[in-house]
Design a protein around this motif. Structure first.
Motif, PDB file in Angstrom:
ATOM      1  N   ALA A  31       0.810  -1.327   0.186  1.00  0.00           N
ATOM      2  CA  ALA A  31      -0.064   0.008  -0.015  1.00  0.00           C
ATOM      3  C   ALA A  31       0.949   1.188   0.009  1.00  0.00           C
ATOM      4  CB  ALA A  31      -1.038   0.012   1.014  1.00  0.00           C
ATOM      5  N   LYS A  32       1.967   1.164   0.581  1.00  0.00           N
ATOM      6  CA  LYS A  32       2.826   2.347   0.820  1.00  0.00           C
ATOM      7  C   LYS A  32       3.286   2.753  -0.614  1.00  0.00           C
ATOM      8  CE  LYS A  32       4.533   2.469   5.626  1.00  0.00           C
ATOM      9  NZ  LYS A  32       5.503   1.884   6.531  1.00  0.00           N
ATOM     10  N   LYS A  33       3.248   1.996  -1.636  1.00  0.00           N
ATOM     11  CA  LYS A  33       3.890   2.243  -2.783  1.00  0.00           C
ATOM     12  C   LYS A  33       2.873   3.109  -3.516  1.00  0.00           C
ATOM     13  CE  LYS A  33       6.295  -2.128  -3.220  1.00  0.00           C
ATOM     14  NZ  LYS A  33       6.222  -3.516  -4.018  1.00  0.00           N
ATOM     15  N   LEU A  34       1.565   3.191  -2.961  1.00  0.00           N
ATOM     16  CA  LEU A  34       0.363   3.935  -3.949  1.00  0.00           C
ATOM     17  C   LEU A  34      -0.068   4.978  -3.062  1.00  0.00           C
ATOM     18  CD1 LEU A  34      -1.200   0.695  -4.708  1.00  0.00           C
ATOM     19  CD2 LEU A  34      -0.250   2.084  -6.088  1.00  0.00           C
ATOM     20  N   GLY A  35       0.267   5.354  -1.765  1.00  0.00           N
ATOM     21  CA  GLY A  35       0.011   6.565  -1.307  1.00  0.00           C
ATOM     22  C   GLY A  35       0.522   6.566   0.393  1.00  0.00           C
ATOM     23  N   SER A  36      -0.067   7.337   0.953  1.00  0.00           N
ATOM     24  CA  SER A  36       0.608   7.755   2.442  1.00  0.00           C
ATOM     25  C   SER A  36      -0.233   7.081   3.275  1.00  0.00           C
ATOM     26  CB  SER A  36       0.581   9.383   2.572  1.00  0.00           C
ATOM     27  OG  SER A  36       1.023   9.582   3.940  1.00  0.00           O
ATOM     28  N   MET A  37       0.170   5.811   3.527  1.00  0.00           N
ATOM     29  CA  MET A  37      -0.241   5.045   4.859  1.00  0.00           C
ATOM     30  C   MET A  37       0.263   5.253   6.206  1.00  0.00           C
ATOM     31  SD  MET A  37      -2.158   3.504   2.606  1.00  0.00           S
ATOM     32  CE  MET A  37      -2.305   3.907   0.927  1.00  0.00           C
ATOM     33  N   LYS A  38      -0.668   5.237   7.191  1.00  0.00           N
ATOM     34  CA  LYS A  38      -0.315   5.354   8.428  1.00  0.00           C
ATOM     35  C   LYS A  38      -0.368   3.982   9.366  1.00  0.00           C
ATOM     36  CE  LYS A  38      -1.972   7.598  12.635  1.00  0.00           C
ATOM     37  NZ  LYS A  38      -2.954   8.391  13.136  1.00  0.00           N
ATOM     38  N   VAL A  39       0.551   3.893  10.316  1.00  0.00           N
ATOM     39  CA  VAL A  39       0.186   2.452  10.885  1.00  0.00           C
ATOM     40  C   VAL A  39      -0.311   3.005  12.227  1.00  0.00           C
ATOM     41  CG1 VAL A  39       1.601   0.813  12.347  1.00  0.00           C
ATOM     42  CG2 VAL A  39       2.548   1.513   9.969  1.00  0.00           C
ATOM     43  N   ALA A  40      -1.596   2.459  12.483  1.00  0.00           N
ATOM     44  CA  ALA A  40      -2.577   2.748  13.628  1.00  0.00           C
ATOM     45  C   ALA A  40      -2.116   1.979  15.037  1.00  0.00           C
ATOM     46  CB  ALA A  40      -3.839   2.554  12.951  1.00  0.00           C
ATOM     47  N   TRP A  41      -1.553   0.721  14.803  1.00  0.00           N
ATOM     48  CA  TRP A  41      -1.212   0.189  15.828  1.00  0.00           C
ATOM     49  C   TRP A  41      -0.176  -0.901  15.152  1.00  0.00           C
ATOM     50  CZ3 TRP A  41      -0.937  -5.036  17.437  1.00  0.00           C
ATOM     51  CH2 TRP A  41      -0.893  -5.183  19.153  1.00  0.00           C
ATOM     52  N   ASP A  42       0.878  -1.192  15.747  1.00  0.00           N
ATOM     53  CA  ASP A  42       1.932  -2.289  15.616  1.00  0.00           C
ATOM     54  C   ASP A  42       2.305  -3.272  16.860  1.00  0.00           C
ATOM     55  OD1 ASP A  42       4.101  -3.763  14.405  1.00  0.00           O
ATOM     56  OD2 ASP A  42       4.971  -2.194  13.316  1.00  0.00           O
ATOM     57  N   GLY A  43       2.223  -4.500  16.609  1.00  0.00           N
ATOM     58  CA  GLY A  43       2.391  -5.377  17.668  1.00  0.00           C
ATOM     59  C   GLY A  43       3.853  -5.991  17.704  1.00  0.00           C
ATOM     60  N   ALA A  44       4.859  -5.324  16.724  1.00  0.00           N
ATOM     61  CA  ALA A  44       6.394  -6.041  16.682  1.00  0.00           C
ATOM     62  C   ALA A  44       6.744  -5.980  17.748  1.00  0.00           C
ATOM     63  CB  ALA A  44       6.980  -5.034  15.589  1.00  0.00           C
ATOM     64  N   ASP A  45       6.715  -5.018  18.636  1.00  0.00           N
ATOM     65  CA  ASP A  45       7.600  -5.182  19.933  1.00  0.00           C
ATOM     66  C   ASP A  45       7.376  -6.307  20.750  1.00  0.00           C
ATOM     67  OD1 ASP A  45       8.760  -2.864  19.294  1.00  0.00           O
ATOM     68  OD2 ASP A  45       7.798  -1.436  20.500  1.00  0.00           O
ATOM     69  N   ASP A  46       6.010  -6.693  20.706  1.00  0.00           N
ATOM     70  CA  ASP A  46       5.969  -7.958  21.299  1.00  0.00           C
ATOM     71  C   ASP A  46       5.696  -9.439  20.448  1.00  0.00           C
ATOM     72  OD1 ASP A  46       5.154  -7.285  24.334  1.00  0.00           O
ATOM     73  OD2 ASP A  46       4.003  -5.637  23.171  1.00  0.00           O
ATOM     74  N   LYS A  47       6.373  -9.219  19.463  1.00  0.00           N
ATOM     75  CA  LYS A  47       6.519 -10.266  18.430  1.00  0.00           C
ATOM     76  C   LYS A  47       5.085 -10.843  17.877  1.00  0.00           C
ATOM     77  CE  LYS A  47      11.143 -11.811  20.184  1.00  0.00           C
ATOM     78  NZ  LYS A  47      11.872 -12.978  20.811  1.00  0.00           N
ATOM     79  N   TYR A  48       4.085  -9.763  17.859  1.00  0.00           N
ATOM     80  CA  TYR A  48       2.848 -10.156  17.127  1.00  0.00           C
ATOM     81  C   TYR A  48       2.093 -11.360  18.101  1.00  0.00           C
ATOM     82  CZ  TYR A  48       4.376  -7.069  13.493  1.00  0.00           C
ATOM     83  OH  TYR A  48       4.736  -5.839  13.046  1.00  0.00           O
TER      84      TYR A  48
END
Length: 365
Positions: free
Chosen positions: A112-129
């Motif tokens: 999606a980022k290739k097509l517009g300005s996308m925002k991450v509303a929440w990301d669980g990466a720090d807790d390994k999803y």
């Protein structure tokens, strides 16, 4: 005939045996055209009846109103990752929100980022999803063109217990790995999409349920196949449809309606299957460690680890010998993953449960 194993593959995945048997019976010649589904025209009366029946079944199972179009597309989830922002972003609303709870959410926003300005509303990466967010955790833009989430992450085995609340912003859901596993309030969504090969049929077709007013955002400047409105206008027959895949979707939805008795009953079966395996994890004294937090556990994909790589290798080798197949976890998570989609029978999950208990009893310290 070769004896069938219990198949716990993440996708392409298990299909109901009655569906496979009917496809086998009809493979040489369908009633009417006296030719295989692989040979008939996608514009023939026989295939028109097949695709219309598949759509009717989907609408019946999910209670989909006429405010929504039901589309059968090719290209899988990865093409839709691009088609969604292409069709739903506008000059007035050039950005969208993405809720990231695992691998497929990350893949969706990457495209999606290739097509517009996308925002991450929440990301669980720090807790390994390992869990899904509460609504209060989300940083949503009330002017976003849409908000996207993945309701069930196949690899990590985390699943939303209910859809996130996004106000007036259309909610878009990648439901690929739990579509039709339970009833759904479709009117809460702007769009739901799912590639069929996990819970609905073979690889080759994706099912899209999209609110018709959102189709008006599709630009005439898009390439024809990328334009969702054109697909809706043409009844999913703008090009040669994936006839065999849609035929199997029709058979699977017939099975859900007639053999299972609808999605409420399917949901009860899925809850029963998942409970069997999670009870083994919880009662193993730490021998089996689930990836997902208890409040975010998937009913479709049970991901867990053993105490060592040596034990994991032994578990996978011995389970394969016991006709419990395709249990290796994804390389990014490791361990074991049991995908227990709709078509995986209760008997298969019981066999896996018993194997897990026996393996633990033999190898736990």
């Amino acid at each position: 005939m070769t004896q069938r194993a219990y198949n716990f593959a993440a996708g392409p995945a298990a299909l109901p045996e009655s569906v496979l048997e009917q496809a086998q019976r009809e493979m040489m010649a369908l009633p009417g055209p006296k030719a295989s589904i692989l040979e008939i025209s996608h514009r023939s009366p026989t295939f028109k009846e097949i695709i219309e029946s598949a759509e009717k079944n989907i609408r019946t199972l999910l209670g989909i109103s006429d405010d929504y179009a039901v589309l059968f597309l090719q290209g899988g989830g990865r093409l839709l990752f691009s088609m969604i922002p292409m069709n739903l972003l506008t000059k007035e609303q050039p950005s969208a929100d993405y809720i990231l709870t695992g691998t497929w959410g990350k893949a969706a926003i990457k495209e999606a980022k290739k097509l517009g300005s996308m925002k991450v509303a929440w990301d669980g990466a720090d807790d390994k999803y390992t869990y899904t967010p509460a609504d209060s955790d989300l940083e949503l833009n009330p002017n976003a063109a849409f908000a996207h989430y993945t309701c069930n992450e196949t690899i990590e085995g985390v699943q939303f217990p209910t859809e996130p609340q996004t106000g007036q912003v259309p909610l878009v859901c990648d439901a690929s790995s739990d579509f039709m596993h339970k009833p759904l309030s479709v009117d809460r969504y702007g769009m739901i999409y799912a590639c069929a090969q996990k819970n609905m049929g073979p690889a080759g077709v994706s099912i899209v349920v999209v609110r018709k007013d959102l189709l008006e955002r599709s630009s005439d400047e898009l390439g024809s196949y990328l334009n969702l409105k054109l697909h809706a206008d043409e009844g999913s027959l703008m090009n040669t449809a994936p006839t065999f895949a849609i035929y199997v979707v029709r058979l699977v939805t017939d099975w859900l309606l007639n053999d299972i008795g609808g999605l409420e009953k399917m949901y009860a079966i899925n809850q029963r299957k998942a409970k069997m395996l999670y009870e083994v994890l919880d009662q193993s004294g730490g021998f089996y460690e689930g990836h997902a937090r208890q409040d975010s556990r998937s009913l479709m994909n049970v991901s867990f680890r053993l105490p060592s790589e040596e034990l994991t290798t032994a578990f996978l080798k011995q389970s394969e010998a016991a006709d419990l197949t395709s249990l290796a976890g994804h390389r990014s998570v490791g361990g074991v993953r049991a995908s227990i989609y709709n078509a995986v029978p209760v008997a298969g999950v019981e066999a896996l449960r018993d194997f897990m208990i026996d393996f633990r009893d033999k190898h736990a310290n």
